[in-house]
Design an enzyme around this catalytic site. Structure first.
Site, PDB file in Angstrom:
ATOM      1  N   HIS A 167      -6.774  75.292 -51.450  1.00  0.00           N
ATOM      2  CA  HIS A 167      -5.389  74.992 -51.024  1.00  0.00           C
ATOM      3  C   HIS A 167      -5.288  73.589 -50.425  1.00  0.00           C
ATOM      4  CE1 HIS A 167      -4.771  79.443 -51.194  1.00  0.00           C
ATOM      5  NE2 HIS A 167      -6.005  79.440 -50.711  1.00  0.00           N
ATOM      6  N   SER A 288      -0.679  44.921 -54.612  1.00  0.00           N
ATOM      7  CA  SER A 288       0.785  45.008 -54.599  1.00  0.00           C
ATOM      8  C   SER A 288       1.331  43.594 -54.511  1.00  0.00           C
ATOM      9  CB  SER A 288       1.233  45.822 -53.387  1.00  0.00           C
ATOM     10  OG  SER A 288       2.563  45.489 -53.042  1.00  0.00           O
ATOM     11  N   LYS A 294      -2.495  46.224 -49.780  1.00  0.00           N
ATOM     12  CA  LYS A 294      -2.622  47.356 -50.705  1.00  0.00           C
ATOM     13  C   LYS A 294      -3.669  47.148 -51.787  1.00  0.00           C
ATOM     14  CE  LYS A 294      -0.077  50.420 -51.415  1.00  0.00           C
ATOM     15  NZ  LYS A 294       1.228  50.975 -51.665  1.00  0.00           N
ATOM     16  N   GLU A 301      -4.011  56.835 -61.416  1.00  0.00           N
ATOM     17  CA  GLU A 301      -2.645  57.364 -61.533  1.00  0.00           C
ATOM     18  C   GLU A 301      -2.226  57.480 -62.999  1.00  0.00           C
ATOM     19  OE1 GLU A 301       0.096  55.539 -58.331  1.00  0.00           O
ATOM     20  OE2 GLU A 301      -1.633  54.233 -58.486  1.00  0.00           O
TER      21      GLU A 301
END
Ligand code: ARG
Length: 469
Positions: A167, A288, A294, A301
């Site tokens: 979970h 970024s 970043k 992704e």
């Protein structure tokens, strides 16, 4: 925008235009032509044609002189396409007719004999099977390479502790090597799915002709062997009309991509500032344009998302095939773009994942600290109460739950409780309980076959090293 053309002077197709007075409407041509994508089958198409011609010669259906001209002509066409010197024509619809028309330019009328005892229906079924079979081989290679990358991680970190989750809540400590090996197992099943699919699809449709077979005395075993198939397909209707081999390829691809998407998701979570379990290499991350701090896990992704495309292809082809009556229908021309795109996506995904896994750097300290947080050895405590004190597991579970609650109110972990606090819940608890509350001991104790103990992991690593070579 495509304009409809009504010019009656347009000439009919030279391949099948015998009974046509005029050529197709421009819109018809746009919806009908497949050359824009099926040119990818040129190599398979020419290889299958060469095998067919050789068989026509060997069986005496064609004269040797024609067979030689066809063989040499096809060789030239192949070279022209490889060199980029071939001009594909939409008027000629598809790869089969483009190749044959060029062959006619090169060798004249003998080219027209190549299509004896075959049809584009068995031709495309053969070409496409050969192509998909080749992609199975590429997938098998790509998956094996990725398995080796996971295996290297597993070997390096056989005893590094980390939290195991259910979970996405801290469950029990596990080892890094064990987590990596979970993917080796998944990928090994993916690999065997491609192997199975390859073995099943390795039968030759060529010679089924349009749908009913042919009256010429062809030798189907000969063409099948020449193309590396195990045997000719035994039913000509089936041979030209099924695309189950492509669906199996897509299904195996979708399952593989699903596995890749799961590890991608873990990478995204693990590389976040909140987790900091791993560092992704610069090679597979981006920055970024506005936030200088970043480092984004873009490749992970994208891989997480790519499954959508592959599953989409699978669903699209199932939908094309559903309810199609035997035998060939033009609907089936819609098989190729889906499979091409899915195959390209899968191969790129496997390569990207392999690179990411090879470069992946685990933060051992962060993993170890996280492993002992969240009362991750509560099960070890309950097991100790069962093993050492002979309590029923349910009672042990209850006592442990109360101790977890106590630790929570004290703001500490389980091993930080005193013996007196423990004995207040269960008088028989002894000091050696603390041995099982450390994460290192916890993972070491999980020696059951397939468990997370470093010794088990090393055992599995050794086994996989032998399998993967
Ligand atoms: N381009 C066609 C396909 O991909 C080749 C077979 C065409 N056969 C036919 N009878 N029109 O399916």
């Amino acid at each position: 925008m495509i304009k409809s053309k009504s010019d009656p002077s347009t000439t009919a197709n030279t391949m099948w235009g015998g009974r046509f007075a005029a050529g197709p409407d421009a819109i018809m041509q746009a919806i009908n032509a497949s050359i824009g994508f099926d040119k990818r089958l040129y190599s398979q198409d020419i290889t299958a044609s060469r095998a067919h011609a050789a068989m026509l010669g060997a069986t005496g259906i064609l004269q040797d002189r024609d067979v030689t001209a066809i063989r040499e002509g096809l060789q030239t066409v192949h070279e022209e396409i490889e060199r980029g010197a071939f001009s594909f024509s939409v008027d000629l619809e598809d790869i089969h007719m483009n190749v044959e028309a060029r062959l006619k330019d090169l060798i004249g009328e003998a080219a027209g004999r190549l299509h004896t005892a075959r049809s584009r229906n068995d031709q495309v079924a053969t070409d496409f099977r050969l192509w998909v079979r080749g992609q199975c081989d590429s997938a098998i290679e790509g998956i094996a390479a990725l398995m080796r990358a996971f295996l290297a991680q597993a070997e390096a970190g056989a005893d590094w502790v980390m939290p195991g989750f259910t979970h996405l809540q801290t469950a029990q400590p596990v080892t890094w090597g064990h987590h990596m090996l979970a993917y080796v197992e998944m990928l090994s099943r993916d690999l065997s799915r491609f192997r199975d699919a390859r073995a099943r699809m390795n039968e030759c449709p060529l010679g089924a002709a349009a749908l009913a077979g042919t009256s010429f005395p062809i030798d189907r075993a000969m063409t099948a062997a020449a193309l590396g198939f195990d045997r000719p397909m035994a039913n000509s209707l089936d041979a030209v009309s099924d695309r189950d081999f492509a669906l199996e390829f897509l299904s195996a691809s979708a399952i593989t991509a699903m596995h890749l998407s799961r590890f991608s998701e873990e990478l995204v979570i693990w590389s976040s500032a909140q987790f900091r379990f791993v560092r992704l290499s610069d090679r597979f991350s981006t920055g970024s344009s506005i936030m200088p701090q970043k480092k984004n896990p873009d490749a992970a992704e994208l891989l997480r998302a790519k499954l959508g495309r592959i599953m989409g292809a699978m669903v699209a082809l199932f939908t094309v095939m559903k309810g199609l009556p035997l035998a060939y229908s033009k609907d089936m021309q819609e098989d190729k773009e889906q499979v091409f795109d899915a195959a390209d996506t899968l191969m790129l995904g496997l390569a990207a994942m392999e690179g990411m896994v090879r470069d992946l750097a685990a933060n051992r300290e962060t993993l170890a600290a996280a492993a002992s947080a969240g009362f991750s050895t509560a099960t070890d405590l309950a097991d100790w109460l069962v093993r050492e004190l002979g309590l029923p597991f349910r009672q042990a579970h209850h006592i442990t739950g109360r101790l977890v609650a106590l630790a929570e109110t004290q703001g500490c972990d389980l091993p930080d409780l005193t013996l007196a606090q423990m004995q207040a819940e269960c008088a028989e608890i002894r000091a050696d309980v603390f041995d099982v509350l450390g994460v290192e001991n916890s993972v070491r104790s999980r020696m059951s076959y397939g468990g997370t103990a470093p010794d088990q992991v090393r055992h599995q690593v050794a086994r996989w090293k032998e399998v993967l070579g």
